[in-house]
Design a protein around this motif. Structure first.
Motif, mmCIF file in Angstrom:
data_model
loop_
_atom_site.group_PDB
_atom_site.id
_atom_site.type_symbol
_atom_site.label_atom_id
_atom_site.label_comp_id
_atom_site.label_asym_id
_atom_site.label_seq_id
_atom_site.Cartn_x
_atom_site.Cartn_y
_atom_site.Cartn_z
ATOM 1 N N UNK A 114 0.826 -1.198 0.000
ATOM 2 C CA UNK A 114 0.000 0.000 0.000
ATOM 3 C C UNK A 114 0.870 1.262 0.000
ATOM 4 N N UNK A 115 1.982 1.226 0.730
ATOM 5 C CA UNK A 115 2.878 2.382 0.683
ATOM 6 C C UNK A 115 3.455 2.560 -0.712
ATOM 7 N N UNK A 116 3.695 1.461 -1.405
ATOM 8 C CA UNK A 116 4.182 1.563 -2.772
ATOM 9 C C UNK A 116 3.217 2.327 -3.662
ATOM 10 N N UNK A 117 1.922 2.084 -3.508
ATOM 11 C CA UNK A 117 0.923 2.837 -4.270
ATOM 12 C C UNK A 117 1.072 4.332 -4.020
ATOM 13 N N UNK A 118 1.205 4.694 -2.749
ATOM 14 C CA UNK A 118 1.291 6.104 -2.389
ATOM 15 C C UNK A 118 2.568 6.737 -2.927
ATOM 16 N N UNK A 119 3.687 6.029 -2.829
ATOM 17 C CA UNK A 119 4.950 6.574 -3.317
ATOM 18 C C UNK A 119 4.916 6.778 -4.834
ATOM 19 N N UNK A 120 4.323 5.844 -5.559
ATOM 20 C CA UNK A 120 4.217 5.993 -7.009
ATOM 21 C C UNK A 120 3.367 7.220 -7.346
ATOM 22 N N UNK A 121 2.252 7.379 -6.638
ATOM 23 C CA UNK A 121 1.440 8.573 -6.850
ATOM 24 C C UNK A 121 2.212 9.841 -6.561
ATOM 25 N N UNK A 122 3.020 9.807 -5.529
ATOM 26 C CA UNK A 122 3.758 10.992 -5.103
ATOM 27 C C UNK A 122 4.784 11.418 -6.148
ATOM 28 N N UNK A 123 5.459 10.463 -6.800
ATOM 29 C CA UNK A 123 6.519 10.843 -7.743
ATOM 30 C C UNK A 123 6.017 11.080 -9.162
ATOM 31 N N UNK A 124 4.824 10.575 -9.499
ATOM 32 C CA UNK A 124 4.377 10.646 -10.891
ATOM 33 C C UNK A 124 3.191 11.571 -11.132
ATOM 34 N N UNK A 269 11.528 7.161 -6.153
ATOM 35 C CA UNK A 269 10.722 6.531 -5.105
ATOM 36 C C UNK A 269 11.463 6.516 -3.773
ATOM 37 N N UNK A 270 12.764 6.284 -3.827
ATOM 38 C CA UNK A 270 13.559 6.267 -2.602
ATOM 39 C C UNK A 270 13.577 7.643 -1.942
ATOM 40 N N UNK A 271 13.738 8.683 -2.742
ATOM 41 C CA UNK A 271 13.709 10.046 -2.199
ATOM 42 C C UNK A 271 12.350 10.333 -1.560
ATOM 43 N N UNK A 272 11.283 9.912 -2.230
ATOM 44 C CA UNK A 272 9.941 10.124 -1.690
ATOM 45 C C UNK A 272 9.747 9.353 -0.391
ATOM 46 N N UNK A 273 10.306 8.154 -0.320
ATOM 47 C CA UNK A 273 10.173 7.362 0.909
ATOM 48 C C UNK A 273 10.968 7.982 2.057
ATOM 49 N N UNK A 274 12.126 8.556 1.737
ATOM 50 C CA UNK A 274 12.898 9.236 2.772
ATOM 51 C C UNK A 274 12.062 10.305 3.460
ATOM 52 N N UNK A 275 11.262 11.010 2.682
ATOM 53 C CA UNK A 275 10.429 12.073 3.233
ATOM 54 C C UNK A 275 9.166 11.552 3.904
ATOM 55 N N UNK A 276 8.889 10.263 3.709
ATOM 56 C CA UNK A 276 7.667 9.683 4.253
ATOM 57 C C UNK A 276 7.895 9.012 5.598
ATOM 58 N N UNK A 277 8.849 8.061 5.645
ATOM 59 C CA UNK A 277 9.057 7.328 6.904
ATOM 60 C C UNK A 277 10.516 6.942 7.137
ATOM 61 N N UNK A 278 11.440 7.524 6.379
ATOM 62 C CA UNK A 278 12.874 7.226 6.452
ATOM 63 C C UNK A 278 13.198 5.821 5.955
ATOM 64 N N UNK A 279 12.556 4.802 6.530
ATOM 65 C CA UNK A 279 12.772 3.430 6.084
ATOM 66 C C UNK A 279 11.709 2.533 6.696
ATOM 67 N N UNK A 280 11.530 1.354 6.111
ATOM 68 C CA UNK A 280 10.621 0.344 6.653
ATOM 69 C C UNK A 280 11.242 -0.274 7.904
ATOM 70 N N UNK A 281 10.411 -0.774 8.798
ATOM 71 C CA UNK A 281 10.863 -1.266 10.108
ATOM 72 C C UNK A 281 12.041 -2.228 9.973
#
Length: 405
Positions: A114-124, A269-281
């Motif tokens: 589900x986070x992947x969906x959000x990250x794709x939306x965020x970058x595209x 996507x990695x840059x967008x994830x950095x701004x979202x949660x830094x990294x997965x648990x």
């Protein structure tokens, strides 16, 4: 404080000024129904739930114990955004054995797909961008992309998945920035995109230069027929991003998914994830990587399939027995869902309260349509109940539908 002060009316709550995008983000019908369905007296076929009795609890527990014993401090520390390297390497190898050849640096670990969906939306996606989805499509994806204020265009689907002829006609008028599709055992319908249409879809994306987002959480769960190649494995021009997850095969509580695709998109996507949660648990990633060192993952899935097949067949048989004339449904070859069309004139949303009175629950289908919502459909989940309860649930549901007629 005086008695008068204590009895004085409270001031009204402030009028919060929310972002405009919030007006497009609707409450999840599934999550709201699950609040009802959690009641122990309700036979629920609403949630997209794998069977909890099939989770490899002992193996996961041992993996966490070994992780703490051997690498406890690193497992509790911050980690890289891209994900734990051994886990990424395992995923790349697993995909390679299925025909999708990617390097570990093309795998980004996410907090569930589900986070992947959000990250794709965020970058595209920008407000007003055109996005193509199946009709119907996955509800949570519509929620996610709707939040980015896109314009949805819908493409017909049938038992062979997204209608690529209908898509080709659409592309003569407008070309989307992104197309979202679930090729295997689609949510909500349970249908599978045919090989011919997979090839046509990738070809159209290459010709018109739009990105396909291939969401494949259920692809491992085939209990009939043969596995078909992923869209990513058919793409040699970098137009496919793929999502998947361990939620449907190991356990959703791990919250581990991944995105694969062309390196330039993975970087964004990695840059967008950095701004979202830094990294997965970190702990979940390391424990899962340790689990997969010795756990027979393929054997585990093979053990799941006869059980899911039995439950799907039980639901199909129960529908044949208990549904009134005029009711139609899909016949999945895997996954967790099937899709029911009610007799003409019935509205699934209005039937739900009556069904709950009879101690059975489902998800009305209207919210799965991006544009013109159709009220006569419902989604049923078969993976989370044994055959006897499936039969009892369909008996109750068939009675509700018959009474409505």
């Amino acid at each position: 404080m005086s008695a008068d002060a204590m009895s004085a009316p409270l001031p009204p709550p402030p009028a919060y000024r929310l972002s405009q995008r919030m007006s497009r983000m609707k409450t999840s019908a599934v999550r709201e129904i699950l609040k009802i369905a959690e009641r122990p007296d309700i036979l629920s076929f609403a949630g997209g739930l794998p069977a909890p009795e099939l989770f490899p609890v002992d193996a996961i527990e041992k993996a966490f114990e070994e992780t703490f014993a051997r690498e406890g401090r690193p497992a509790l520390q911050y980690s890289t955004t891209e994900g734990f390297a051994p886990l990424r390497e395992w995923i790349a190898g697993h995909l390679g054995r299925k025909g999708q050849h990617v390097h570990a640096d093309q795998v980004l670990i996410t907090s569930g797909s589900q986070q992947g969906l959000d990250l794709v939306g965020k970058i595209l996606l920008d407000p007003g961008d055109l996005m193509v989805v199946e009709d119907p499509s996955y509800l949570a994806a519509l929620q996610t992309f709707g939040g980015y204020e896109v314009e949805f265009a819908t493409v017909r689907s049938d038992d062979a998945g997204m209608d690529t002829d209908d898509l080709a006609a659409l592309l003569k008028k407008r070309v989307p920035k992104l197309l979202y599709v679930i090729p295997n055992f689609q949510n909500p319908k349970g249908t599978t995109l045919s090989l011919e249409r997979r090839k046509a879809l990738v070809r159209l994306a290459q010709e018109h230069r739009f990105i396909i987002l291939e969401d494949d959480p259920y692809g491992e769960l085939r209990f009939r027929g043969v596995h078909l190649p992923s869209l990513a494995s058919l793409d040699d021009q970098g137009v496919v991003l793929s999502l998947s997850t361990f939620s449907k095969t190991l356990a959703p509580g791990l919250r581990l998914g991944w995105v694969t695709g062309p390196r330039p998109l993975l970087k964004s996507l990695t840059i967008a994830k950095q701004a979202t949660d830094l990294h997965t648990a970190t702990l979940a990633q390391r424990a899962t990587a340790r689990l997969l060192e010795t756990f027979d993952y393929a054997g585990h899935i093979q053990a799941l399939m006869p059980i899911y097949a039995e439950r799907a067949n039980a639901m199909l048989a129960a529908l044949e027995t208990h549904m009134p004339k005029g009711t139609k449904w899909t016949r999945p070859d895997g996954g967790m869902f099937l899709w029911v069309e009610l007799p003409q004139g019935l509205d699934a949303a209005t039937l739900l309260p009556r069904a709950v009175e009879q101690k059975v629950a489902f998800v009305p289908g209207a919210p799965f349509f991006a544009n013109d919502q159709k009220p006569q459909f419902m989604r049923l989940n078969y993976s989370n109940r044994p055959p006897d309860l499936i039969n009892e649930g369909m008996k109750r549901l068939g009675s509700v539908i018959s009474d409505a007629l």
